[in-house]
Scaffold this active site. Structure first.
Site, PDB file in Angstrom:
ATOM      1  N   ASP A   1      59.205  29.866  71.643  1.00  0.00           N
ATOM      2  CA  ASP A   1      59.023  29.751  73.087  1.00  0.00           C
ATOM      3  C   ASP A   1      57.686  29.123  73.470  1.00  0.00           C
ATOM      4  OD1 ASP A   1      57.661  31.999  72.142  1.00  0.00           O
ATOM      5  OD2 ASP A   1      58.915  33.435  73.198  1.00  0.00           O
TER       6      ASP A   1
ATOM      7  N   GLU B   1      64.950  38.425  77.921  1.00  0.00           N
ATOM      8  CA  GLU B   1      64.714  39.761  78.483  1.00  0.00           C
ATOM      9  C   GLU B   1      66.043  40.501  78.669  1.00  0.00           C
ATOM     10  OE1 GLU B   1      61.756  40.892  78.820  1.00  0.00           O
ATOM     11  OE2 GLU B   1      60.532  39.091  78.796  1.00  0.00           O
TER      12      GLU B   1
ATOM     13  N   ASN C   1      60.602  46.229  75.450  1.00  0.00           N
ATOM     14  CA  ASN C   1      61.886  46.420  76.138  1.00  0.00           C
ATOM     15  C   ASN C   1      63.048  45.844  75.335  1.00  0.00           C
ATOM     16  OD1 ASN C   1      61.453  43.712  76.361  1.00  0.00           O
ATOM     17  ND2 ASN C   1      61.560  43.626  78.600  1.00  0.00           N
TER      18      ASN C   1
ATOM     19  N   HIS D   1      63.072  42.743  74.022  1.00  0.00           N
ATOM     20  CA  HIS D   1      63.243  41.289  74.114  1.00  0.00           C
ATOM     21  C   HIS D   1      62.909  40.615  72.782  1.00  0.00           C
ATOM     22  CE1 HIS D   1      58.871  40.576  75.736  1.00  0.00           C
ATOM     23  NE2 HIS D   1      58.890  40.334  74.447  1.00  0.00           N
TER      24      HIS D   1
HETATM   25  C1  F6R Z   1      56.511  35.514  70.838  1.00  0.00           C
HETATM   26  C2  F6R Z   1      57.690  36.111  71.432  1.00  0.00           C
HETATM   27  C3  F6R Z   1      57.773  37.542  71.888  1.00  0.00           C
HETATM   28  C4  F6R Z   1      56.987  38.519  71.025  1.00  0.00           C
HETATM   29  C5  F6R Z   1      57.133  39.951  71.545  1.00  0.00           C
HETATM   30  C6  F6R Z   1      56.280  40.928  70.759  1.00  0.00           C
HETATM   31  O1  F6R Z   1      56.715  34.145  70.536  1.00  0.00           O
HETATM   32  O2  F6R Z   1      58.623  35.410  71.577  1.00  0.00           O
HETATM   33  O3  F6R Z   1      59.114  37.908  71.955  1.00  0.00           O
HETATM   34  O4  F6R Z   1      57.451  38.455  69.696  1.00  0.00           O
HETATM   35  O5  F6R Z   1      56.757  39.996  72.888  1.00  0.00           O
HETATM   36  O6  F6R Z   1      54.942  40.651  71.009  1.00  0.00           O
HETATM   37  P1  F6R Z   1      53.772  41.357  70.195  1.00  0.00           P
HETATM   38  O7  F6R Z   1      53.858  40.855  68.787  1.00  0.00           O
HETATM   39  O8  F6R Z   1      52.507  40.870  70.869  1.00  0.00           O
HETATM   40  O9  F6R Z   1      53.998  42.830  70.295  1.00  0.00           O
END
Ligand code: F6R
Length: 245
Positions: free
Chosen positions: A67, A143, A136, A138
């Protein structure tokens, strides 16, 4: 689903690095799907260390990221391109032209998304997709929603995400309100998936995503339907798993 138990964050990072190393050693021209966020930082540091000690060679590897914020340039230190350059790409011998992150500066959302899908297709698909897990449930920027999103698409960030990001920007107007993300179908098409999770704050969602019902309200739960998923988690993140998992 293969659950690999790690002691702590650095053990999780090393165990995940073992899996990525094996992938690159066995298939030097692997296509790696990569993630940003705080979870993979230790893993990327470990891959850099292995490259520096001549145990890993990325010269034939390609990468595609999950992303990117819409509107952010690669030079913006909040962009995911900037993250990948500074945390990994600038320190290993991956070819710059073989690294694909959705183009945050492409204003035409449909074009930005179709180009990312095309890049993945041209590479012959993703061999190993790395994922972090949102609190959550995702994955990427997919989401909780009434349906699973399919391919790379543009998402509106929730107000809470925008508010949480505001502290990183000079002014409110600079905070991105949208992002481009691989969809669930894009992720599910990867041949192998590696999820990394650490910390107590992930314990509930890990149990729910991997041992609860499959529902788009917990986007990561779809991974239960994928034939080759490995989850590497530390003790805290795995503290609420069912017995024997
Ligand atoms: C990152 C992404 C997100 C993260 C997720 C966990 O490219 O797509 O889905 O993997 O938000 O984030 P952290 O590792 O900061 O807990």
């Amino acid at each position: 689903m293969n659950m690999i138990h790690a002691k702590d964050y650095s053990d999780m990072s090393r165990k995940a690095a073992n899996i990525i190393s094996a992938q690159v050693i066995l298939k030097p021209n692997s296509v790696l799907g990569l993630a940003t966020g705080s979870t993979p930082e230790g893993l990327y540091a470990e891959l850099i260390r292995r490259y520096q000690s001549n145990d890993l060679d990325f010269s034939l590897v390609s990468s595609v990221n999950l992303d990117e914020y819409r509107g952010l340039s690669p030079e913006n230190d909040q962009s995911y391109r900037y993250f990948m350059q500074t945390k990994l790409f600038d320190h290993i011998n991956i070819r710059p032209e073989a690294t694909f992150v959705p183009d945050g500066l492409e204003p035409d959302a449909a074009r930005a998304c179709s180009r990312h899908e095309e890049a993945i297709r041209n590479l012959g698909g993703i061999d190993l997709q790395l994922l972090g897990l949102g609190n959550n449930g995702h994955i990427g920027f997919n989401e909780p929603a009434p349906v699973f999103e399919k391919e790379t698409h543009c998402v509106d960030l929730t107000q809470s995400t925008i508010d949480a990001n505001a502290r990183f920007f000079a002014s409110r107007e600079d905070v991105p309100t949208q992002a481009y993300t691989m969809g669930i179908r894009t992720i599910m098409r990867a041949k192998k998936i590696l999820v990394i999770v650490n910390g107590e704050q992930k314990a509930d969602i890990v149990a729910k995503a991997f041992f609860g019902p499959v529902t788009p309200e917990v986007p990561a739960s779809i991974l239960q339907m994928h034939p080759d998923v490995t989850v590497v988690g530390d003790e805290a993140a795995f503290s609420k798993l069912p017995a024997n998992a």
